[in-house]
Motif scaffolding. Structure first.
Motif, PDB file in Angstrom:
ATOM      1  N   SER A  65       0.845  -1.201   0.000  1.00 20.46           N
ATOM      2  CA  SER A  65       0.000   0.000   0.000  1.00 20.46           C
ATOM      3  C   SER A  65       0.871   1.237   0.000  1.00 20.46           C
ATOM      4  CB  SER A  65      -0.927   0.005   1.220  1.00 20.46           C
ATOM      5  OG  SER A  65      -1.790  -1.100   1.202  1.00 20.46           O
TER       6      SER A  65
ATOM      7  N   PRO B 116       0.669   4.875   2.153  1.00 21.45           N
ATOM      8  CA  PRO B 116       0.052   4.003   3.157  1.00 21.45           C
ATOM      9  C   PRO B 116      -1.415   4.305   3.432  1.00 21.45           C
ATOM     10  CG  PRO B 116       2.220   4.734   3.897  1.00 21.45           C
ATOM     11  CD  PRO B 116       1.913   5.523   2.664  1.00 21.45           C
TER      12      PRO B 116
ATOM     13  N   ARG C 268      -4.495   2.368   1.588  1.00 23.78           N
ATOM     14  CA  ARG C 268      -4.694   0.912   1.689  1.00 23.78           C
ATOM     15  C   ARG C 268      -6.138   0.519   1.388  1.00 23.78           C
ATOM     16  NH1 ARG C 268      -2.168  -3.268   4.167  1.00 23.78           N
ATOM     17  NH2 ARG C 268      -0.626  -1.843   5.075  1.00 23.78           N
TER      18      ARG C 268
ATOM     19  N   ASP D  27      -7.832  -1.530  -1.974  1.00 25.02           N
ATOM     20  CA  ASP D  27      -8.691  -2.715  -1.850  1.00 25.02           C
ATOM     21  C   ASP D  27     -10.016  -2.508  -2.581  1.00 25.02           C
ATOM     22  OD1 ASP D  27      -6.817  -4.102  -0.379  1.00 25.02           O
ATOM     23  OD2 ASP D  27      -7.673  -3.574   1.568  1.00 25.02           O
TER      24      ASP D  27
END
Length: 359
Positions: free
Chosen positions: A174, A177, A180, A184
């Motif tokens: 990811s 970060p 993430r 998804d």
């Protein structure tokens, strides 16, 4: 099964696309190349690379690696596979192997949206609006999942349809970060793609290379708030080399972060201020691109707050209070409800803008 051996060979330091194709041609397939003895390998590789391959081969469990990736939902597509993206295949130096989560595009109706990481409220709104309306028309939105314009374009597209994120790291990493959950969601409504093996950490040199994939996957590219030396302009260079269309969203003449876009327009890029400008180039239908502002079904107090907000200039909570007869607590509640509906976004601490993503 041959794909996993291609992936394994790519992990060997010193084996790039050219050497890999040479190995496959010499041995007949990737599995035979992976299992070949040193005496045969030296016919294709220098001593150091041959040593690297044998060392990795002794440590790597191919079957366990394949099982692990399958459990993570990571799939592979070779350049010769029928599911390999048709627009990317004929480009200069396409990845021999793509790693992806989700589903690769089955058609050629894709547009890239790229731009600056430090985007203004105006740039974020433009990216989200275009992403949303393109996706609503059945167009797959391609971008790089970076902060700023990329993230806004993906978020807009996710409200209406498909989007693809091309990463400069492994598809299981990811980056940034905070994206993430976004990555998804993208994998669930499109695809997260990379030419780098799973587990690969981001590196500055990977991002210019991945830009050729963003361009290669797309019929055209939309540039929003790119400064004169923006990395987004590398994607434009790839697009021009491949004969792809380039569109640019204008910004303020006083804005340094739009200088790159303005230069593109001067050089012949098509100026756009709505998705209709894109649709007319490809004869795509723009039906279903969202409700109009008058169809938002707002209550009187909600409308009073919404009316104070701008699409490009963030307004503080105190300014809304001063312009209405509502209390601070009432306005805070209304703003929260409008945020949940995708009509308003916070831009800085207690500063708000309208957002086109919910319209």
């Amino acid at each position: 099964m041959d794909k996993i051996y291609v992936a394994a060979l790519q992990m060997v330091p010193g084996i790039g696309n050219r050497r890999l194709m040479k190995l496959i041609a010499f041995f007949g397939d990737a599995r035979q190349a992976w299992q070949a003895g040193r005496s045969d390998l030296v016919a294709c590789l220098d001593e150091a690379t041959c040593h690297n391959l044998i060392g990795i081969r002794q440590k790597l469990d191919i079957l366990a690696l394949a099982e692990k990736w399958q459990e993570q939902g990571i799939r592979l597509s070779l350049l010769t596979d029928p599911d390999y993206p048709a627009l990317l295949k004929p480009t200069f130096n396409p990845p021999l192997l793509l790693y992806y989560r989700g589903e690769l595009p089955a058609d050629n109706n894709s547009m890239a949206i790229v731009g600056g990481r430090r985007a203004s409220a105006y740039g974020l709104n433009a990216a989200q609006m275009l992403g949303s309306e393109l996706a609503a028309a059945g167009v797959c939105v391609v971008s790089g999942a970076a902060r700023g314009v990329d993230t806004a374009a993906h978020r807009g597209a996710l409200t209406k349809g498909r989007t693809i994120a091309v990463l400069g790291c492994g598809v299981d990493v990811s980056y940034p970060p905070e994206n993430r959950d976004l990555l998804d969601r993208i994998a669930g409504q499109g695809a997260v793609i990379s030419e780098y093996p799973p587990g690969t950490s981001p590196h500055p040199s990977f991002f210019p290379a991945r830009n050729r994939i963003i361009s290669g996957l797309s019929r055209g590219i939309v540039v929003i708030e790119a400064a004169e030396r923006s990395g987004a302009l590398i994607t434009v260079e790839h697009a021009l080399d491949e004969g792809r269309d380039v569109f640019a969203v204008p910004g303020s003449i006083f804005s340094a972060i739009s200088k790159g876009c303005h230069n593109l327009i001067k050089q012949g890029a098509k100026l756009i201020d709505c998705t209709g400008d894109i649709f007319e180039e490809y004869q795509w239908s723009n039906s279903g691109t969202g409700a109009k502002a008058g169809e938002l079904d707002l209550q009187p107090d909600e409308f009073a707050v919404y009316e104070q907000l701008s699409f490009d200039k963030p307004i503080s909570l105190d300014e809304i209070v001063a312009a209405t007869d509502l209390t601070v607590s009432a306005i805070a509640y209304i703003v929260l409800q409008l945020e949940l509906r995708g009509l308003v976004a916070e831009h800085g601490s207690q500063y708000y803008v309208r957002t086109k993503g919910g319209i």
